[in-house]
Design an enzyme around this catalytic site. Sequence first.
Site, short mmCIF file in Angstrom:
data_model
loop_
_atom_site.label_atom_id
_atom_site.label_comp_id
_atom_site.label_asym_id
_atom_site.label_seq_id
_atom_site.Cartn_x
_atom_site.Cartn_y
_atom_site.Cartn_z
N GLU A 31 0.88 -1.18 0.00
CA GLU A 31 0.00 0.00 0.00
C GLU A 31 0.91 1.22 0.00
O GLU A 31 1.56 1.51 1.01
CB GLU A 31 -0.88 0.00 1.26
CG GLU A 31 -1.81 -1.18 1.38
CD GLU A 31 -3.03 -1.07 0.48
OE1 GLU A 31 -3.25 0.01 -0.09
OE2 GLU A 31 -3.75 -2.08 0.35
N CYS A 46 -2.42 9.01 2.88
CA CYS A 46 -2.12 8.56 1.51
C CYS A 46 -3.23 8.95 0.56
O CYS A 46 -3.00 9.16 -0.62
CB CYS A 46 -1.90 7.05 1.51
SG CYS A 46 -3.26 6.15 2.28
P1 NAD Z 1 8.61 4.79 4.43
O1 NAD Z 1 8.56 4.04 3.16
O2 NAD Z 1 9.74 5.71 4.67
O3 NAD Z 1 8.63 3.78 5.68
C1 NAD Z 1 7.62 2.81 5.86
C2 NAD Z 1 8.14 1.71 6.77
O4 NAD Z 1 9.16 0.98 6.08
C3 NAD Z 1 8.77 2.20 8.06
O5 NAD Z 1 8.37 1.34 9.11
C4 NAD Z 1 10.26 2.05 7.79
O6 NAD Z 1 11.05 1.88 8.94
C5 NAD Z 1 10.27 0.80 6.95
N1 NAD Z 1 11.48 0.65 6.12
C6 NAD Z 1 12.34 1.60 5.69
N2 NAD Z 1 13.30 1.04 4.91
C7 NAD Z 1 13.04 -0.29 4.86
C8 NAD Z 1 13.66 -1.39 4.22
N3 NAD Z 1 14.75 -1.22 3.46
N4 NAD Z 1 13.12 -2.62 4.37
C9 NAD Z 1 12.00 -2.79 5.11
N5 NAD Z 1 11.37 -1.77 5.76
C10 NAD Z 1 11.88 -0.54 5.63
O7 NAD Z 1 7.21 5.53 4.54
P2 NAD Z 1 6.75 6.58 5.65
O8 NAD Z 1 7.47 7.86 5.40
O9 NAD Z 1 6.81 5.95 6.99
O10 NAD Z 1 5.18 6.76 5.29
C11 NAD Z 1 4.71 7.68 4.36
C12 NAD Z 1 4.35 6.97 3.06
O11 NAD Z 1 3.40 5.95 3.32
C13 NAD Z 1 3.69 7.90 2.06
O12 NAD Z 1 4.21 7.65 0.78
C14 NAD Z 1 2.23 7.49 2.11
O13 NAD Z 1 1.49 7.75 0.96
C15 NAD Z 1 2.35 6.02 2.36
N6 NAD Z 1 1.10 5.51 2.89
C16 NAD Z 1 0.34 4.68 2.11
C17 NAD Z 1 -0.89 4.23 2.58
C18 NAD Z 1 -1.77 3.33 1.75
O14 NAD Z 1 -2.66 2.72 2.32
N7 NAD Z 1 -1.57 3.22 0.45
C19 NAD Z 1 -1.31 4.60 3.85
C20 NAD Z 1 -0.52 5.45 4.60
C21 NAD Z 1 0.71 5.89 4.12
#
Ligand code: NAD
Length: 523
Positions: free
Chosen positions: A254, A288
């Site tokens: 997502e 999002c």
């Molecule tokens: P992010 O991608 O920076 O981090 C998300 C998660 O991934 C965190 O827990 C982070 O620690 C982890 N992570 C980071 N690097 C990783 C790796 N190499 N391997 C595994 N895990 C790793 O996102 P964010 O800044 O926390 O959240 C914002 C983003 O989330 C925005 O793009 C937003 O649109 C999206 N989002 C999507 C939805 C949806 O339902 N489509 C809902 C909410 C947020």
Amino acid sequence: MESGTAGTSTETAGANGAEAPAAEKLDVHNPATGERIASIPINSPRAVAETVARVRANQAGWEAIGIEGRYHWLGKLRDWLLDNAERVGDTMQAETGKVRADATTEAIYLTDLINFYGSKAEKFIGEESVRPHSPLLASKKLSIQYRPYPVVGIISPWNFPLTLALGDAIPALQAGAAVVIKPSEFTPLGLAEVVKAWKEEIGGPDVLDCVQGIGETGGALVDAADFVQFTGSDRTGRKVMARAAETLTPVSLELGGKDPMIVLSDADLDRAANAAAYGGMMNSGQICISVERIYVEGPAYDEFVQKLTKEVGGLRQGADGKAFEKDVGAMTSPNQTAIVEDHVDDALAAGAKALTGGKRVEGPGDYFEPTVLVDVDHSMKVMRDETFGPVVSVMKVRDSEEALRLANDTRYGLSASVFGEKERAERVARRVECGAVNVNDVLVNYLAMDVPMGGWKESGIGFRHGEYGIKKYCRPESIVVTRFSGKREPTWFPYTKARRGLVGRIAQAFNARDLKRRLGMRG
Ligand code: NAD
């Protein structure tokens, strides 16, 4: 500190003055004040593997208690969330900097979700009987049972720390999987509190846990889990999918969005402007499915922009404790504030105008002013890339065709909204290329958990909610039972001309769709 991560610190501790290995910690801050509120240990990849192994060992027992047995425990979690809504709201508010109204929505959604999947799980993943399609299989009883992936790993972001972690755990647990969650490094506290309550206050089976850390911890969870549910940026989503490919682990992603709103000239412009302000600024635009781009048909443009600017300009920003007296809270991640500032500055430098807002708010705390931009175009970052902050950008369009062309001119496809006369708006809505469209409303599709929610294009792979949102955590197992039989089937050994001829003639009689061929003649 790695860029793009929360603060980490290293501490050494040792009994009797002996040096113990350095334990890395996550520093958690309150974005509304900037104050450090906690420092918690990071789990190593080995600890992640051990946690997954421990819950995996308990999963068979969890699966065996059946849908009702699992709903019994999830119902206890619902009751705990209802009884502790204030406490959960306090933690949410402290680690995210949300206003009270936004901080307290999460428990409401989760309790509804527990009841939804508890009452629908039998329909969605209960055993299915299937009639054989061919009379040649008449002796077989066919059924499908839906068996969970043993351990679902959930990696979640910081904008809704419970909704996007527990919200995906609930259907997985209801399906019979064990779950390990890695919450965002910016907001690890709320989830840890609920998981602790599951273990110590609710006394739930040991099939739900969380691990803390940044990318390394998340990567270790991808390696150890049997299914990965990831919510976050498309940049990290790609890394997760690539890593999961190494172990052929299925993923559901997502990801981000750049949601358009289309305002037709026959829309109720008061409702459309109020919806745009709410859909763009709720949770400081850190959703999002936030409204980010708005396309307005020419005749409605001036009036809509004036109403929207008034509504956004009147929003009350700041920290409100428990008073429910502010509308827009802090930016949860400082990295995101820098992105928002960059998008707005880029647009202003290229000729856009801020009718209200347009810059960071001076501290304390991390705030960006609720902002309305006009005179924007698709060459600007603010119209192309995900801003994820309290900014909406408005463009005037000739007609609905131009609005649709621009709305679909994006690499994202999460959701959208269309405002206008109901039937016309619905016709336009059906042509937007994304996972969900709201007509004359915003954001509400997320609460309509009856229907799937997920992204097209680079907004994701897979969906949550509805039947799909629980079935994805299961593998179908087809059970083919022979009800009556002789010593051998006509298709088995030994092959003889007579028996193969008989099988061929029977197959021809059933498979042909015209009389001549059924009777063994050529057409
Ligand atoms: P992010 O991608 O920076 O981090 C998300 C998660 O991934 C965190 O827990 C982070 O620690 C982890 N992570 C980071 N690097 C990783 C790796 N190499 N391997 C595994 N895990 C790793 O996102 P964010 O800044 O926390 O959240 C914002 C983003 O989330 C925005 O793009 C937003 O649109 C999206 N989002 C999507 C939805 C949806 O339902 N489509 C809902 C909410 C947020």
